[in-house]
Design a protein around this motif. Structure first.
Motif, PDB file in Angstrom:
ATOM      1  N   LEU A 140       0.816  -1.214   0.000  1.00 44.64           N
ATOM      2  CA  LEU A 140       0.000   0.000   0.000  1.00 44.64           C
ATOM      3  C   LEU A 140       0.849   1.263   0.000  1.00 44.64           C
ATOM      4  CD1 LEU A 140      -3.069  -0.712   2.319  1.00 44.64           C
ATOM      5  CD2 LEU A 140      -3.075  -0.194  -0.119  1.00 44.64           C
ATOM      6  N   ILE A 141       1.930   1.275   0.761  1.00 46.92           N
ATOM      7  CA  ILE A 141       2.763   2.475   0.830  1.00 46.92           C
ATOM      8  C   ILE A 141       3.364   2.786  -0.532  1.00 46.92           C
ATOM      9  CG2 ILE A 141       4.831   3.484   1.862  1.00 46.92           C
ATOM     10  CD1 ILE A 141       4.223   1.977   4.403  1.00 46.92           C
ATOM     11  N   GLU A 142       3.900   1.764  -1.186  1.00 50.60           N
ATOM     12  CA  GLU A 142       4.469   1.964  -2.517  1.00 50.60           C
ATOM     13  C   GLU A 142       3.389   2.407  -3.503  1.00 50.60           C
ATOM     14  OE1 GLU A 142       6.080  -1.063  -5.866  1.00 50.60           O
ATOM     15  OE2 GLU A 142       7.166  -1.132  -3.957  1.00 50.60           O
ATOM     16  N   LEU A 143       2.199   1.810  -3.377  1.00 55.28           N
ATOM     17  CA  LEU A 143       1.078   2.169  -4.250  1.00 55.28           C
ATOM     18  C   LEU A 143       0.694   3.635  -4.077  1.00 55.28           C
ATOM     19  CD1 LEU A 143      -2.143   0.054  -4.713  1.00 55.28           C
ATOM     20  CD2 LEU A 143      -2.339   2.429  -4.012  1.00 55.28           C
ATOM     21  N   ASP A 152       3.047  -0.944  10.680  1.00 59.30           N
ATOM     22  CA  ASP A 152       2.594  -2.335  10.803  1.00 59.30           C
ATOM     23  C   ASP A 152       1.571  -2.692   9.733  1.00 59.30           C
ATOM     24  OD1 ASP A 152       0.713  -0.608  11.760  1.00 59.30           O
ATOM     25  OD2 ASP A 152       0.106  -1.849  13.457  1.00 59.30           O
ATOM     26  N   LEU A 153       1.679  -2.067   8.573  1.00 56.84           N
ATOM     27  CA  LEU A 153       0.716  -2.329   7.502  1.00 56.84           C
ATOM     28  C   LEU A 153       1.001  -3.677   6.853  1.00 56.84           C
ATOM     29  CD1 LEU A 153       0.430   1.116   5.679  1.00 56.84           C
ATOM     30  CD2 LEU A 153      -1.178   0.085   7.273  1.00 56.84           C
ATOM     31  N   SER A 154      -0.017  -4.527   6.788  1.00 52.83           N
ATOM     32  CA  SER A 154       0.113  -5.773   6.039  1.00 52.83           C
ATOM     33  C   SER A 154      -0.237  -5.511   4.578  1.00 52.83           C
ATOM     34  CB  SER A 154      -0.820  -6.843   6.631  1.00 52.83           C
ATOM     35  OG  SER A 154      -2.155  -6.367   6.639  1.00 52.83           O
ATOM     36  N   SER A 155       0.052  -6.463   3.730  1.00 53.39           N
ATOM     37  CA  SER A 155      -0.192  -6.321   2.297  1.00 53.39           C
ATOM     38  C   SER A 155      -1.504  -7.000   1.940  1.00 53.39           C
ATOM     39  CB  SER A 155       0.956  -6.939   1.493  1.00 53.39           C
ATOM     40  OG  SER A 155       2.170  -6.277   1.777  1.00 53.39           O
ATOM     41  N   PRO A 156      -2.555  -6.239   1.663  1.00 53.02           N
ATOM     42  CA  PRO A 156      -3.847  -6.856   1.355  1.00 53.02           C
ATOM     43  C   PRO A 156      -3.854  -7.475  -0.035  1.00 53.02           C
ATOM     44  CG  PRO A 156      -3.983  -4.489   1.059  1.00 53.02           C
ATOM     45  CD  PRO A 156      -2.617  -4.761   1.625  1.00 53.02           C
ATOM     46  N   LEU A 157      -4.803  -8.349  -0.265  1.00 49.36           N
ATOM     47  CA  LEU A 157      -5.010  -8.909  -1.600  1.00 49.36           C
ATOM     48  C   LEU A 157      -5.806  -7.916  -2.428  1.00 49.36           C
ATOM     49  CD1 LEU A 157      -5.988 -12.619  -0.853  1.00 49.36           C
ATOM     50  CD2 LEU A 157      -3.990 -11.861  -2.125  1.00 49.36           C
ATOM     51  N   GLY A 158      -5.358  -7.646  -3.653  1.00 53.05           N
ATOM     52  CA  GLY A 158      -6.120  -6.716  -4.474  1.00 53.05           C
ATOM     53  C   GLY A 158      -5.466  -6.478  -5.815  1.00 53.05           C
ATOM     54  N   ASP A 159      -6.128  -5.649  -6.596  1.00 49.35           N
ATOM     55  CA  ASP A 159      -5.620  -5.238  -7.890  1.00 49.35           C
ATOM     56  C   ASP A 159      -4.900  -3.905  -7.708  1.00 49.35           C
ATOM     57  OD1 ASP A 159      -5.913  -3.626 -10.534  1.00 49.35           O
ATOM     58  OD2 ASP A 159      -6.282  -5.691 -11.138  1.00 49.35           O
ATOM     59  N   ARG A 160      -3.612  -3.901  -7.944  1.00 46.25           N
ATOM     60  CA  ARG A 160      -2.787  -2.723  -7.682  1.00 46.25           C
ATOM     61  C   ARG A 160      -3.265  -1.508  -8.474  1.00 46.25           C
ATOM     62  NH1 ARG A 160       2.478  -1.492  -6.122  1.00 46.25           N
ATOM     63  NH2 ARG A 160       3.355   0.319  -7.176  1.00 46.25           N
ATOM     64  N   VAL A 161      -3.550  -1.704  -9.767  1.00 43.15           N
ATOM     65  CA  VAL A 161      -3.942  -0.579 -10.615  1.00 43.15           C
ATOM     66  C   VAL A 161      -5.277  -0.003 -10.163  1.00 43.15           C
ATOM     67  CG1 VAL A 161      -4.613   0.059 -12.961  1.00 43.15           C
ATOM     68  CG2 VAL A 161      -2.612  -1.376 -12.595  1.00 43.15           C
ATOM     69  N   GLN A 162      -6.238  -0.856  -9.832  1.00 42.81           N
ATOM     70  CA  GLN A 162      -7.546  -0.361  -9.420  1.00 42.81           C
ATOM     71  C   GLN A 162      -7.466   0.404  -8.100  1.00 42.81           C
ATOM     72  OE1 GLN A 162     -10.383  -3.563  -9.433  1.00 42.81           O
ATOM     73  NE2 GLN A 162     -10.604  -3.517 -11.660  1.00 42.81           N
ATOM     74  N   LEU A 163      -6.734  -0.137  -7.134  1.00 42.89           N
ATOM     75  CA  LEU A 163      -6.609   0.563  -5.849  1.00 42.89           C
ATOM     76  C   LEU A 163      -5.839   1.874  -6.021  1.00 42.89           C
ATOM     77  CD1 LEU A 163      -5.867  -2.436  -3.450  1.00 42.89           C
ATOM     78  CD2 LEU A 163      -7.992  -1.137  -3.675  1.00 42.89           C
ATOM     79  N   GLN A 164      -4.860   1.880  -6.910  1.00 47.88           N
ATOM     80  CA  GLN A 164      -4.137   3.125  -7.177  1.00 47.88           C
ATOM     81  C   GLN A 164      -5.059   4.155  -7.814  1.00 47.88           C
ATOM     82  OE1 GLN A 164      -0.754   3.561 -10.191  1.00 47.88           O
ATOM     83  NE2 GLN A 164       0.336   3.254  -8.256  1.00 47.88           N
ATOM     84  N   GLN A 165      -6.002   3.695  -8.622  1.00 50.30           N
ATOM     85  CA  GLN A 165      -6.974   4.603  -9.215  1.00 50.30           C
ATOM     86  C   GLN A 165      -7.808   5.281  -8.133  1.00 50.30           C
ATOM     87  OE1 GLN A 165      -9.660   2.678 -11.911  1.00 50.30           O
ATOM     88  NE2 GLN A 165     -10.913   4.495 -12.234  1.00 50.30           N
ATOM     89  N   SER A 206     -14.789   4.491  -7.657  1.00 47.71           N
ATOM     90  CA  SER A 206     -13.916   4.199  -6.517  1.00 47.71           C
ATOM     91  C   SER A 206     -14.653   3.331  -5.490  1.00 47.71           C
ATOM     92  CB  SER A 206     -13.453   5.501  -5.864  1.00 47.71           C
ATOM     93  OG  SER A 206     -12.661   6.258  -6.758  1.00 47.71           O
ATOM     94  N   ARG A 207     -15.906   3.669  -5.212  1.00 49.69           N
ATOM     95  CA  ARG A 207     -16.679   2.859  -4.263  1.00 49.69           C
ATOM     96  C   ARG A 207     -16.839   1.431  -4.776  1.00 49.69           C
ATOM     97  NH1 ARG A 207     -22.977   3.966  -3.080  1.00 49.69           N
ATOM     98  NH2 ARG A 207     -23.034   3.250  -5.249  1.00 49.69           N
ATOM     99  N   SER A 208     -17.145   1.295  -6.063  1.00 44.54           N
ATOM    100  CA  SER A 208     -17.321  -0.033  -6.642  1.00 44.54           C
ATOM    101  C   SER A 208     -16.042  -0.855  -6.532  1.00 44.54           C
ATOM    102  CB  SER A 208     -17.756   0.097  -8.100  1.00 44.54           C
ATOM    103  OG  SER A 208     -17.913  -1.169  -8.693  1.00 44.54           O
ATOM    104  N   ILE A 209     -14.894  -0.227  -6.791  1.00 46.53           N
ATOM    105  CA  ILE A 209     -13.614  -0.938  -6.718  1.00 46.53           C
ATOM    106  C   ILE A 209     -13.334  -1.400  -5.294  1.00 46.53           C
ATOM    107  CG2 ILE A 209     -11.112  -0.612  -6.876  1.00 46.53           C
ATOM    108  CD1 ILE A 209     -11.637   1.201  -9.299  1.00 46.53           C
ATOM    109  N   VAL A 210     -13.513  -0.499  -4.343  1.00 41.79           N
ATOM    110  CA  VAL A 210     -13.207  -0.840  -2.942  1.00 41.79           C
ATOM    111  C   VAL A 210     -14.143  -1.937  -2.437  1.00 41.79           C
ATOM    112  CG1 VAL A 210     -13.193   0.044  -0.586  1.00 41.79           C
ATOM    113  CG2 VAL A 210     -12.210   1.412  -2.434  1.00 41.79           C
ATOM    114  N   GLU A 211     -15.434  -1.837  -2.760  1.00 39.66           N
ATOM    115  CA  GLU A 211     -16.378  -2.856  -2.313  1.00 39.66           C
ATOM    116  C   GLU A 211     -16.075  -4.207  -2.951  1.00 39.66           C
ATOM    117  OE1 GLU A 211     -20.229  -1.246  -3.105  1.00 39.66           O
ATOM    118  OE2 GLU A 211     -20.228   0.041  -1.328  1.00 39.66           O
ATOM    119  N   ALA A 212     -15.577  -4.191  -4.195  1.00 40.04           N
ATOM    120  CA  ALA A 212     -15.184  -5.445  -4.835  1.00 40.04           C
ATOM    121  C   ALA A 212     -13.995  -6.087  -4.119  1.00 40.04           C
ATOM    122  CB  ALA A 212     -14.837  -5.202  -6.303  1.00 40.04           C
ATOM    123  N   HIS A 213     -13.230  -5.286  -3.386  1.00 43.02           N
ATOM    124  CA  HIS A 213     -12.104  -5.805  -2.601  1.00 43.02           C
ATOM    125  C   HIS A 213     -12.518  -6.138  -1.165  1.00 43.02           C
ATOM    126  CE1 HIS A 213      -9.787  -4.174  -5.951  1.00 43.02           C
ATOM    127  NE2 HIS A 213      -8.740  -4.829  -5.506  1.00 43.02           N
TER     128      HIS A 213
END
Length: 354
Positions: A205-208, A234-247, A319-326
Motif C-alpha cells: 500500500l505504501i508503494e502504491l 505495521d501495515l500488512s499487504s492486502p489482496l487486491g488489484d494494484r492498478v484499481q486501488l491506485q486509481q 472508486s466505491r465499486s472498486i473498494v467494495e469489490a475488494h
C-alpha cells in the motif's frame, strides 16, 4: 464485482465433497421413500450451491448429474404408484433443469456486469490521465530538459582543450538519471491506463500510494498544496488489484487538490495516511478545502452526482465499486475546522489467505 479467486480456491476443496454428500443423501432418501414423495426436488439446492464454484460449466455438469440421479432413483424405488412416481420424476427434472438454466444465466449476467465495470473503470483512468495531461507533460519535460542540457555539457567538456573526461562522465551520469526519471513517469502512466484483467495479488500500500502521489505531483504543486504523509509501520499487504486501488487513491488526491485550488485564503494542506487497526487497513486523504453539506456527503459516492462544474460524477462512484469489490468500504466526512476527509478501508488478510 470481480471474483475473489483466492477465496474460491480455498472453498472449493470443501465445496465439492459437501455437494457430493448432500446429493448422495438426497439420492438415498429419494430411493427409500415412496414414489409419491418428490424428494428429488431437493437437488435444486445442490445446483444452487454449485454456483459458488464460479464456473458455469461445473454448474451444468452438476445439473446433469442431479437429473441422472433422479431418473436412477425412480427406477430403483420399489414402493409407491408408478404413475405418481413418473409425474414426480418429471416435475423434479423440470425443477432441476430450470434451476440449472437460471443459474447459468445469472453467472453469464454477472460476468457481463463485471466486464462492463472493468471497462468503465478503465475509461475513468484514461479520463483522469487526460485531466492530468499538463501535469504529466511537465513531469516529463523536466528530465528531458535535463537530458539536453547535460548532453550539451558533456560535449563541451569533451571538446575542451584539454578535454575533461571526468566532468563529461558526471554529465553523462546525470543524463542517465534524467532518462530514468522520464521513463519512470511514462511507466507509471502506462501501468495505470493499460487495460488488463483484474488481478488479486499482494499489494504494497505504501508503494502504491507514493506512486499515485508522484503521478499527481504537478497537480498538487499547481494548486499550491502542502502535502504530508503518515504511514503506519505495521501495515500488512492486502489482496487486491494494484492498478484499481491506485486509481482510487489518485481520484481522492486529485479531488482534494482541486478542492483547495479555488481557495482565496487559508492553508492548503493535504494529509495522506494509511494505518491498520480493528482488523482493517484504512487509507485516507484529508484536505482543508471546502466542506460539503451533510446532504451532499450522503450522495457523493452515487453515480452522476458531482459538486464540480463540468464533472461527470463517476470518479467516486467507480472508486466505491472498486473498494467494495475488494471487500472494503469507502467513507467521507467533514474535516475540522475546514475541508473533507475521503478514505477507504480494506480487510486485513487472514492467515489462511497467506
Amino acid at each position: 464485482m470481480m471474483l475473489n479467486r483466492e477465496r474460491f480456491q480455498i472453498e472449493t476443496p470443501l465445496l465439492w465433497p459437501g455437494l457430493l454428500v448432500l446429493a448422495a443423501a438426497i439420492f438415498v432418501a429419494d430411493t427409500v421413500t415412496n414414489l409419491e414423495i418428490a424428494v428429488a426436488v431437493l437437488y435444486v439446492a445442490v445446483v444452487l450451491i454449485s454456483v459458488r464454484s464460479g464456473r458455469q460449466g461445473a454448474v451444468v455438469l452438476v445439473g446433469a448429474g442431479c437429473a441422472a440421479l433422479t431418473v436412477l432413483s425412480y427406477l430403483l424405488t420399489p414402493r409407491g404408484a408408478p404413475e405418481s412416481g413418473l409425474v414426480n420424476c418429471a416435475l423434479s427434472l423440470l425443477a432441476i433443469g430450470s434451476a440449472t438454466y437460471l443459474a447459468t444465466r445469472i453467472r453469464a449476467a454477472e460476468a457481463r456486469a463485471r466486464q462492463a465495470q472493468d471497462d468503465l473503470a478503465h475509461m475513468s483512468r484514461v479520463t483522469t490521465m487526460g485531466e492530468l495531461t499538463a501535469s504529466i507533460a511537465h513531469e516529463v519535460s523536466q528530465p528531458l530538459a535535463g537530458i539536453v542540457a547535460n548532453a550539451h555539457a558533456a560535449i563541451r567538456w569533451l571538446a575542451a582543450s584539454p578535454p575533461n573526461p571526468d566532468e563529461a562522465q558526471r554529465a553523462l551520469s546525470r543524463v542517465v538519471a534524467d532518462a530514468d526519471r522520464a521513463g519512470d513517469v511514462i511507466g507509471r502512466v502506462r501501468r495505470l491506463v493499460t487495460k488488463a484483467p483484474p488481478s488479486r495479488d499482494r499489494v504494497d500500500l505504501i508503494e502504491l500510494i507514493e506512486e499515485a502521489l508522484l503521478l499527481a505531483r504537478s497537480e498538487i504543486r499547481r494548486n499550491h498544496v502542502v502535502l504530508r504523509t503518515d504511514f503506519g509501520t505495521d501495515l500488512s499487504s492486502p489482496l487486491g488489484d494494484r492498478v484499481q486501488l491506485q486509481q482510487v487513491v489518485l481520484n481522492f488526491v486529485v479531488n482534494a487538490a482541486e478542492a483547495m485550488g479555488s481557495l482565496e485564503t487559508g492553508p492548503r494542506d493535504m494529509l495522506v495516511s494509511a494505518a491498520a487497526g480493528d482488523g482493517k487497513i484504512t487509507v485516507s486523504v484529508r484536505d482543508t478545502g471546502i466542506s460539503l453539506a451533510p446532504a451532499a456527503i450522503d450522495q457523493v459516492f452515487e453515480a452522476f452526482y458531482t459538486t464540480k462544474p463540468g464533472g461527470m460524477g463517476m470518479g467516486l462512484a467507480i472508486s466505491r465499486s472498486i473498494v467494495e469489490a475488494h471487500g472494503g468500504a469507502v467513507y467521507a466526512a467533514v474535516n475540522h475546522p475546514r475541508g473533507m476527509v475521503f478514505g477507504f478501508t480494506l480487510p486485513v488478510p487472514r492467515e489462511r489467505d497467506e
